[in-house]
Motif scaffolding. Structure first.
Motif, PDB file in Angstrom:
ATOM      1  N   LYS A 102       0.810  -1.220   0.000  1.00 47.48           N
ATOM      2  CA  LYS A 102       0.000   0.000   0.000  1.00 47.48           C
ATOM      3  C   LYS A 102       0.842   1.268   0.000  1.00 47.48           C
ATOM      4  CE  LYS A 102      -3.918  -1.988   2.556  1.00 47.48           C
ATOM      5  NZ  LYS A 102      -4.743  -1.869   3.793  1.00 47.48           N
ATOM      6  N   ASP A 103       2.082   1.160   0.434  1.00 47.19           N
ATOM      7  CA  ASP A 103       2.903   2.368   0.623  1.00 47.19           C
ATOM      8  C   ASP A 103       3.498   2.840  -0.703  1.00 47.19           C
ATOM      9  OD1 ASP A 103       4.286   4.057   2.902  1.00 47.19           O
ATOM     10  OD2 ASP A 103       5.830   3.611   1.415  1.00 47.19           O
ATOM     11  N   GLN A 104       3.549   4.155  -0.889  1.00 46.26           N
ATOM     12  CA  GLN A 104       4.024   4.730  -2.149  1.00 46.26           C
ATOM     13  C   GLN A 104       5.512   4.524  -2.372  1.00 46.26           C
ATOM     14  OE1 GLN A 104       3.966   9.047  -2.293  1.00 46.26           O
ATOM     15  NE2 GLN A 104       4.008   9.213  -0.057  1.00 46.26           N
ATOM     16  N   PHE A 105       6.279   4.279  -1.319  1.00 41.89           N
ATOM     17  CA  PHE A 105       7.719   4.049  -1.463  1.00 41.89           C
ATOM     18  C   PHE A 105       8.086   2.587  -1.195  1.00 41.89           C
ATOM     19  CE2 PHE A 105       7.389   8.495   0.213  1.00 41.89           C
ATOM     20  CZ  PHE A 105       7.613   9.117  -1.009  1.00 41.89           C
ATOM     21  N   ALA A 106       7.471   1.994  -0.175  1.00 49.00           N
ATOM     22  CA  ALA A 106       7.841   0.633   0.201  1.00 49.00           C
ATOM     23  C   ALA A 106       7.479  -0.385  -0.865  1.00 49.00           C
ATOM     24  CB  ALA A 106       7.174   0.262   1.526  1.00 49.00           C
ATOM     25  N   ASN A 107       6.472  -0.087  -1.702  1.00 39.46           N
ATOM     26  CA  ASN A 107       6.091  -1.063  -2.721  1.00 39.46           C
ATOM     27  C   ASN A 107       7.227  -1.303  -3.711  1.00 39.46           C
ATOM     28  OD1 ASN A 107       5.314   0.099  -5.681  1.00 39.46           O
ATOM     29  ND2 ASN A 107       5.044   1.698  -4.119  1.00 39.46           N
ATOM     30  N   TYR A 108       8.083  -0.303  -3.900  1.00 37.91           N
ATOM     31  CA  TYR A 108       9.237  -0.492  -4.784  1.00 37.91           C
ATOM     32  C   TYR A 108      10.275  -1.420  -4.141  1.00 37.91           C
ATOM     33  CZ  TYR A 108       7.309   3.377  -7.470  1.00 37.91           C
ATOM     34  OH  TYR A 108       6.489   4.169  -8.228  1.00 37.91           O
ATOM     35  N   VAL A 109      10.400  -1.329  -2.830  1.00 37.82           N
ATOM     36  CA  VAL A 109      11.318  -2.230  -2.126  1.00 37.82           C
ATOM     37  C   VAL A 109      10.809  -3.662  -2.232  1.00 37.82           C
ATOM     38  CG1 VAL A 109      12.423  -2.738   0.085  1.00 37.82           C
ATOM     39  CG2 VAL A 109      11.985  -0.361  -0.568  1.00 37.82           C
ATOM     40  N   LEU A 110       9.492  -3.846  -2.118  1.00 41.12           N
ATOM     41  CA  LEU A 110       8.919  -5.181  -2.266  1.00 41.12           C
ATOM     42  C   LEU A 110       9.161  -5.721  -3.673  1.00 41.12           C
ATOM     43  CD1 LEU A 110       7.249  -7.527  -1.162  1.00 41.12           C
ATOM     44  CD2 LEU A 110       5.174  -6.265  -1.813  1.00 41.12           C
TER      45      LEU A 110
END
Length: 527
Positions: free
Chosen positions: A446-454
């Motif tokens: 759901k997070d705008q930045f963490a989704n890239y880390v996933l």
């Protein structure tokens, strides 16, 4: 009661104005002005007097539309880069009759005083309190102008030769055609480009003539000129070693102010590439006591970077000045670049104290808009022990850092560069549910930045952990698809990545190869 008698207005009792007092019809092309009357403007008895007529200025006046000050600094695309405010006109007073208007035209300024604003003695060269050494102002034509015996050229804009060059496009011009006017041509947009092109194929004799007109008296001025600096750079590229040494000698004792100047810093960088090591050392010596100032300067930081790249490390004594200021430099927009050049080009004995100091502030620098680039650089190019220290700081902080705008970039870089065991631990951390029962994977999706880390974790995960991660992501993805459409962009990218992970053979690609595939394709959406 006394009756009120209405008196006639005074205006009705006034006699008609004599024709001599009426203003004449205005003529086009003539300026009119009415001097002060004996009666105020607001009075009903005000009579406009005979206007004073001022003929228009000559056609060569700089105030007429369409005929602006067409000096070299105004006719090129570089005029938006100029940092010099308009101080006045470089023309003499061209009005045939003095103007009665106090603010109609700016006060005239002679050419010499205007030029001083653009040369070493002016306000742009150097900074207040520096007291730079006196430098020469250049005169038009190193050999003197042909056919021009006047000693005062303050009112001149271009020589006839330069005017002819700009107007006559059909003539095939050669360097010999502008001998005696090299300095003037170098300061002109079109003339500078012409000299640059010709210097690449010029004979030794032609180069010597060009060199003699510029060095030594006009070199410093052209170095700081918006167009002239390119000619100086070409001399460093195509001149003989003797010419390069002499040209660099004119810059000595002025390296600091030149490094801080918009165009001078380019020439200093070019000189560093072509001069001998002894002169490189002289450049370094002049900047030793002001190196931090240069690092934080928009122009000077490029000079420091070039010195670190090109000069032998044992000659770079100023690197010691960075000790104790690593955090300050890492969080500076220019200082972070200089530190990266240090880590890239200097040996371990010079960078070890800086890296040890850097490790004290890893978590803070990860979250800084500039410091995160320094941390990423160490992860990618640093020694294994330095990389291990940074990755160890992420343990227990992976989710929080992944949700941060700047630290999320570091998390991605850590997943790429970590050794297999460290990477496994980082990915394990984002798969384990928290005490409140909330899945970190759901939070990251759901997070705008963490989704890239996933997404990055999906692209580099290996072995059994890969299947576990996919099995944890897929049901969360289906739930989010079912109940919400707010994260469609993120979810599409994750879906595509899942499909690729399932269809690919885990044993075929290393994490770096998988990353390259993901970057080349549209599996990972860009931030």
């Amino acid at each position: 009661m006394t009756p009120i008698v209405q008196r006639p207005t005074l205006l009705c009792m006034l006699p008609p104005l004599p024709s001599a007092l009426l203003p004449p019809l205005k003529q086009s092309g003539v300026f009119y002005d009415y001097p002060g009357s004996a009666r105020t403007m607001g009075s009903q008895f005000f009579y406009p007097t005979q206007p004073m007529v001022y003929h228009p200025p000559p056609t060569h006046s700089p105030m007429l539309a369409g005929t602006t000050l067409s000096d070299k600094k105004r006719d090129g695309p570089y005029n938006m880069q100029q940092q010099l405010p308009t101080q006045g006109l470089m023309y003499a007073n061209l009005r045939s009759t003095p103007s009665p208007h106090q603010q109609a035209y700016a006060a005239a300024m002679d050419y010499g005083s205007q030029l001083s604003l653009m040369v070493p003695g002016g306000t742009i060269y150097g900074h207040a309190g520096m007291n730079p050494p006196t430098m020469h102002m250049y005169q038009q034509g190193g050999r003197g102008r042909r056919g021009d015996d006047r000693g005062d050229n303050h009112g001149a804009i271009r020589s006839p030769v330069l005017d002819d060059f700009r107007a006559n496009k059909t003539r095939k011009w050669e360097l010999r055609d502008i001998f005696g006017y090299v300095v003037e041509f170098s300061g002109d947009q079109h003339g500078s480009r012409f000299i640059q092109q010709k210097l690449e194929t010029a004979t030794s004799e032609e180069k010597q003539v060009i060199f003699e007109e510029i060095v030594p008296h006009n070199a410093l001025q052209l170095i700081q000129d918006v167009f002239g600096n390119y000619v100086i750079q070409k001399l460093f590229e195509h001149g003989t070693q003797v010419q390069k040494t002499m040209l660099a000698s004119t810059m000595e004792n002025h390296i600091l102010p030149l490094s801080l100047q918009m165009y001078g810093c380019r020439v200093v960088q070019k000189a560093v590439e072509y001069v001998l090591p002894e002169q490189q050392s002289q450049f370094v010596k002049e900047l030793d006591t002001n190196v931090i100032r240069c690092v934080k300067d928009a122009n000077g930081n490029h000079v420091i970077q070039k010195l670190i790249e090109r000069v032998s490390p044992e000659r770079l004594g100023f690197v010691q000045a960075f000790r104790g200021s690593v955090y300050e430099l890492s969080t500076h927009p220019y200082g972070c670049r200089v530190l990266q050049r240090c880590f890239e080009h200097l040996p371990d004995e010079q960078t070890r104290p800086l890296l040890d100091e850097l490790q004290k502030y890893v978590i803070n620098l990860m979250q800084d808009q500039f410091g995160n680039y320094v941390i990423q650089f160490v992860l990618e190019h640093g020694q294994p022990q330095d990389r291990a220290v940074i990755i160890s700081k992420l343990h227990g902080q992976m989710l929080n850092m992944a949700r941060h705008k700047f630290a999320s970039n570091v998390c991605e870089k850590a997943l790429i560069t970590a050794d297999p065991e460290s990477r496994r631990l980082l990915i394990e951390e984002i798969m384990v549910a928290k005490q409140d029962g909330i899945s970190p994977i759901m939070t990251m999706m759901k997070d705008q930045f963490a989704n890239y880390v996933l997404q990055r974790a999906l692209s580099v995960v290996e072995g059994e952990q890969k299947d576990i991660l996919i099995n944890k992501v897929r049901p969360q993805l289906m739930n989010m698809r079912r109940y919400s459409s707010a994260y469609s962009k993120h979810l599409i990218a994750i879906e595509r990545l899942l499909e690729k992970c399932v269809t690919s053979n885990p044993g075929e690609n290393t994490p770096h190869e998988i990353l390259a595939i993901g970057t080349a394709s549209d599996c990972l959406s860009s931030k």
